[in-house]
Scaffold this active site. Sequence first.
Site, short mmCIF file in Angstrom:
data_model
loop_
_atom_site.label_atom_id
_atom_site.label_comp_id
_atom_site.label_asym_id
_atom_site.label_seq_id
_atom_site.Cartn_x
_atom_site.Cartn_y
_atom_site.Cartn_z
N ASN A 187 -0.84 -12.89 40.12
CA ASN A 187 -2.03 -12.05 40.40
C ASN A 187 -2.44 -12.38 41.87
O ASN A 187 -3.03 -13.44 42.28
CB ASN A 187 -3.34 -12.21 39.26
CG ASN A 187 -4.28 -11.34 39.98
OD1 ASN A 187 -4.59 -11.03 41.01
ND2 ASN A 187 -4.89 -10.55 38.79
N ARG A 220 -9.87 -2.18 41.51
CA ARG A 220 -11.14 -1.76 41.01
C ARG A 220 -11.72 -0.79 41.46
O ARG A 220 -11.49 -0.21 42.42
CB ARG A 220 -11.82 -3.10 41.35
CG ARG A 220 -11.62 -4.44 40.60
CD ARG A 220 -12.55 -5.65 41.05
NE ARG A 220 -13.69 -5.36 40.33
CZ ARG A 220 -14.16 -6.25 39.15
NH1 ARG A 220 -13.23 -7.13 38.72
NH2 ARG A 220 -15.23 -5.86 38.36
N GLU A 262 -3.81 -4.03 36.66
CA GLU A 262 -4.89 -3.90 35.98
C GLU A 262 -5.89 -2.81 36.19
O GLU A 262 -6.20 -2.43 37.51
CB GLU A 262 -5.56 -5.35 36.22
CG GLU A 262 -4.83 -6.26 35.25
CD GLU A 262 -5.67 -7.80 35.95
OE1 GLU A 262 -6.96 -7.64 36.15
OE2 GLU A 262 -5.17 -8.69 35.78
N HIS A 307 -6.05 -15.26 32.37
CA HIS A 307 -7.56 -15.35 32.90
C HIS A 307 -8.06 -17.25 32.72
O HIS A 307 -7.89 -17.75 31.66
CB HIS A 307 -8.56 -14.82 32.11
CG HIS A 307 -9.74 -14.37 33.06
ND1 HIS A 307 -10.74 -15.25 33.50
CD2 HIS A 307 -10.28 -13.25 33.75
CE1 HIS A 307 -11.57 -14.70 34.31
NE2 HIS A 307 -10.99 -13.60 34.27
N1 PXP Z 1 -5.47 -11.17 33.47
C1 PXP Z 1 -6.73 -10.28 33.72
C2 PXP Z 1 -6.59 -9.23 32.91
C3 PXP Z 1 -7.47 -10.47 34.63
O1 PXP Z 1 -8.39 -9.49 34.77
C4 PXP Z 1 -7.31 -11.56 35.58
C5 PXP Z 1 -8.31 -11.84 36.67
O2 PXP Z 1 -8.04 -10.66 37.76
C6 PXP Z 1 -6.17 -12.60 35.19
C7 PXP Z 1 -5.43 -12.33 34.25
C8 PXP Z 1 -5.96 -13.67 36.31
O3 PXP Z 1 -6.97 -14.59 36.11
P1 PXP Z 1 -7.17 -15.72 36.95
O4 PXP Z 1 -7.34 -15.21 38.46
O5 PXP Z 1 -8.17 -16.42 36.49
O6 PXP Z 1 -6.10 -16.47 37.12
#
Ligand code: PXP
Length: 236
Positions: free
Chosen positions: A7, A45, A70, A190
């Site tokens: 990400n 977003r 996302e 996450h």
């Molecule tokens: N998956 C989803 C659905 C998320 O919303 C996020 C955060 O944007 C992530 C994964 C990645 O999370 P992190 O940045 O905490 O690794």
Amino acid sequence: MIKLGVNIDHIATLRQARKEGVPDILKAALAAKEGGADGLTVHLRQDRRHIQDRDVFNLKENSGLPLNLEMAAVDEIINIALEVKPSSVCMVPEKREELTTEGGLDAAGNKEKIRTAVNKFRKEDIEVSLFIDPDIKQIKAAAEVGADTVEIHTGAYANALPDKKEEHIKIIARSAEAALKEGLKVNAGHGLDYSNVSAVKETDVFSEFNIGYSIICRGVFTGLEVAVRDMKILLG
Ligand code: PXP
């Protein structure tokens, strides 16, 4: 082997701090690819606080990696996603005041709305994932609305005190197994970082992890390519 979706939202967070052209999001994507990323994830977003529309088109066209977009299940973003045609979309709940995505999507409480969105993407051969808490009710709802994939929210595990982590891993593993039984592909994401990812990996039920913050933070010191490679080693 578990795939790694990197990400790169926070590359855009840094760029938007000055609203200039650097750091270049495509350069970041290519560095992640060099480090072994299997895919890219970005969150467009509604408030456009980091990723912009042009970034999504740019990454789809030029990164050479599968793109997971996302998004909130709202018409404006659904229409952009249908135009971009990423490899997959991941529907998430979105609140303007949050720092990052907080809870999972309430698929069980919004079945009709989510089913309508899922159908639009499936018609275009775009894989649909729902970001949900490790909760059997949400997993069953994801299967009922026709999602291909669930991404299990690992935030509660990541934030848990050390003596509570094992309990969270059990809940995550149980819900992931239930999702597999429903015929869903199962991802996780996450709050995963270099110290907590191995326990989730060892459950042996996941296809893919989507990881952002910890990789970008390490990348500030090591370079993004090395930070991604270090994470890939843990997943290998
Ligand atoms: N998956 C989803 C659905 C998320 O919303 C996020 C955060 O944007 C992530 C994964 C990645 O999370 P992190 O940045 O905490 O690794």
